[in-house]
Each structure stands twice: as C-alpha cells, then as structure tokens.
Design a protein around this motif. Sequence first.
Motif, short mmCIF file in Angstrom:
data_model
loop_
_atom_site.label_atom_id
_atom_site.label_comp_id
_atom_site.label_asym_id
_atom_site.label_seq_id
_atom_site.Cartn_x
_atom_site.Cartn_y
_atom_site.Cartn_z
N UNK A 169 6.53 -4.40 -14.02
CA UNK A 169 5.96 -4.29 -12.68
C UNK A 169 4.66 -5.09 -12.65
N UNK A 170 4.49 -5.93 -11.62
CA UNK A 170 3.22 -6.63 -11.43
C UNK A 170 2.51 -5.94 -10.27
N UNK A 171 1.36 -5.32 -10.57
CA UNK A 171 0.63 -4.52 -9.59
C UNK A 171 -0.64 -5.22 -9.15
N UNK A 172 -1.27 -4.66 -8.11
CA UNK A 172 -2.50 -5.20 -7.54
C UNK A 172 -3.58 -4.14 -7.68
N UNK A 173 -4.60 -4.42 -8.45
CA UNK A 173 -5.61 -3.44 -8.79
C UNK A 173 -6.33 -2.82 -7.61
N UNK A 174 -6.59 -3.59 -6.57
CA UNK A 174 -7.34 -3.06 -5.43
C UNK A 174 -6.47 -2.84 -4.20
N UNK A 175 -5.16 -3.07 -4.32
CA UNK A 175 -4.30 -2.98 -3.15
C UNK A 175 -3.19 -1.96 -3.23
N UNK A 176 -2.83 -1.49 -4.44
CA UNK A 176 -1.75 -0.52 -4.58
C UNK A 176 -2.31 0.89 -4.79
N UNK A 177 -1.61 1.90 -4.27
CA UNK A 177 -2.07 3.29 -4.46
C UNK A 177 -2.01 3.68 -5.94
N UNK A 202 -2.02 6.54 -7.31
CA UNK A 202 -1.12 7.66 -7.56
C UNK A 202 0.31 7.18 -7.82
N UNK A 203 0.76 6.22 -7.02
CA UNK A 203 2.11 5.71 -7.21
C UNK A 203 2.22 4.86 -8.47
N UNK A 204 1.17 4.11 -8.80
CA UNK A 204 1.18 3.34 -10.04
C UNK A 204 1.27 4.28 -11.25
N UNK A 205 0.58 5.41 -11.19
CA UNK A 205 0.65 6.38 -12.27
C UNK A 205 2.07 6.93 -12.40
N UNK A 206 2.73 7.15 -11.27
CA UNK A 206 4.11 7.65 -11.30
C UNK A 206 5.04 6.62 -11.93
N UNK A 251 3.43 -1.91 -16.72
CA UNK A 251 2.74 -2.40 -15.52
C UNK A 251 1.66 -3.39 -15.94
N UNK A 252 1.72 -4.59 -15.39
CA UNK A 252 0.67 -5.60 -15.55
C UNK A 252 -0.11 -5.64 -14.25
N UNK A 253 -1.41 -5.34 -14.30
CA UNK A 253 -2.23 -5.26 -13.09
C UNK A 253 -3.07 -6.52 -12.91
N UNK A 306 0.81 -1.22 0.00
CA UNK A 306 0.00 0.00 0.00
C UNK A 306 0.85 1.27 0.00
N UNK A 307 2.12 1.13 -0.29
CA UNK A 307 3.03 2.27 -0.40
C UNK A 307 4.45 1.80 -0.61
N UNK A 308 5.12 2.27 -1.67
CA UNK A 308 6.44 1.75 -1.98
C UNK A 308 7.41 2.86 -2.35
N UNK A 309 8.72 2.50 -2.34
CA UNK A 309 9.81 3.44 -2.58
C UNK A 309 10.06 3.55 -4.08
N UNK A 310 9.61 4.64 -4.68
CA UNK A 310 9.75 4.81 -6.12
C UNK A 310 11.21 4.93 -6.55
#
Length: 295
Positions: free
Chosen positions: A102-110, A112-116, A124-126, A87-91
């Motif tokens: 990047x493998x992301x989580x659609x309902x678990x990652x912020x 705003x940071x995914x957009x960055x 990014x694969x969600x 729910x928050x990572x070091x860009x």
Amino acid sequence: MSFKFKLAVMVVSASLVTVAVSAAVSVQDDLGVTVTLAKPAARIISLAPHATEDLFAIGAGDLIVGAVNYSDYPAKAKEIERIGGYNGFDLERIRALKPDLIIAWGSGNPQRQLDQIKQLGIPVFTTFSKKMADIPTVLERLGVLTQQTAGAAKAAKHYREQLARLEKTYSGRAPVRVFYQIWDRPLMTINNTQIISDVMRLCGAVNVFGHLPELTPKVDVEAVLVANPDAIMTSGEPGVKGDVLASWQRWKNLSASKNNQFYVLPKDIISRMGPRLVDGAQAMCEAVEQVRQVK
C-alpha cells in the motif's frame, strides 16, 4: 551419488538460496519506517493521486490494482479500480484486491484506517514529502520496492535536472510577498513546512503566513489585510482566471489589489507531491516574476 554430482547439487542449491534471499527488498519511507517485502511488489494499491503518478512515472503503473478518486494522471490511471477517496477508503475492497503493498499519504489519509490496514499484515509505504528535493528520492525508493530501479533512476534524474534549472534561473531575485489561499470557506492557507511553500522559496516568494504552526492554518480577512501581500495565489482548474479570488479586489488598499496581482495556478501540478510538481513550480515562478515587474 558421485562426489562431483553432490557438489553440483550443493552449488545449485546455494545459488537458489542466494536468489531467494536477494529477492527481498527493503527501504525506509518518509516517516522513517522500514518497509520490507519478501519480493518486489506485484499488486499495489495507491491511496493518493500523487502516489499513482509516482508509480506510473517509474514504469510501475501496471502493478496498481486499486487507487483512490482523482487518480487521473496519466490517462491510463482512470482505468484503475477505485477503492474510495484519499480521505476515506473501503477496507473490505482493499482486502479483496489482495495487495502486497500500500502506498499511503502521510498528511492526507486517515490514520485510523491506515492502522487497520497494517493490522491486516499489508506493508504500507508512506509518502510525506515536505520539500521539492524529497520527491525524486521517493521515486527511487518506490523503484526498489517494485524492481523498477532503472525507470525510477531515469524519472528522478529528469526531475532533478528540471529543479536545478529553476533554481539557477530564479535564485537571488527580489523577494515577493505572497498569500497562498487553499480554501475560502473557511479561509485557509499553508505554513512553511507545506511543500508548496518550498516551491515559493524556489521562486523567491515569501509566504506571509509561513510562520504559523499548523500545516494548513485558518486565517481571517483582517490578518491578510495586515500582512498586505504583493500577490494572492491559489490553484484551480485549467482556464480559470482570477474569478475565484475576485472577492479580494474590494480591498482597494491591499497591495495585491492595487496592481491586480491575483493568480490561479494549475491545480494538480502545484498541489500534488509527484513528478509534475516541477511543472507547477515553473508556473508559480512565472507568476512571481510578473509580480516583480509591477512592484
């Protein structure tokens, strides 16, 4: 240069061009976004524990260069460098690791940071599975992106076989009304679009708050008492029995209390959208079956 030699050079060049073109891989993620890589991923960052499990399951675990906290299965996943929490990572750390996927989580990652991350040009694969049947398709698509199609096919086949066995075993059994508690302060549950509700349907359980619009709605004690579930379930660490649900036992007129139907399911395998969810489903189905026996 002879004609034959020129022809040979042309054939070899054409062959090299074909190889270069065929090296590109492309799939759609769970949000319907097309993810295209110039070549199969070799440096991956996982932004969810279940995504880490997915990659190891298909044989691509060695490609993970960074992962979020709680990426602890299999044991080798604990050795991967941490880049923060889901729910928050070091860009900056992500940038330094030079991932090509990047493998992301659609309902678990912020978001705003995914957009960055996307602004940095990193594909990014969600993942956002809503049904148990979605999980093997995620494995197969990750197999394409990592050139691990054989491992992905094997893992997907095994998962589907386990799922089919559970469906055959528990389909058509008497319904059991269940309140699934994901948090106690504030009191929170899940609706019918959350993947655990799909596990419940498989087992013949009815989510008493499945109709609510939010994915993880807040409810109050009075609403639970009115719903009067046959059983109350949650997830927790191994070895924990009903203590985390002990507060419900003071409501003696509650059906779950009358028959002492409180269940703490193994936390990771029931809450992660990865290949072990079928094991979590087995645990839930066994619990639901116990409730049937005392109704």
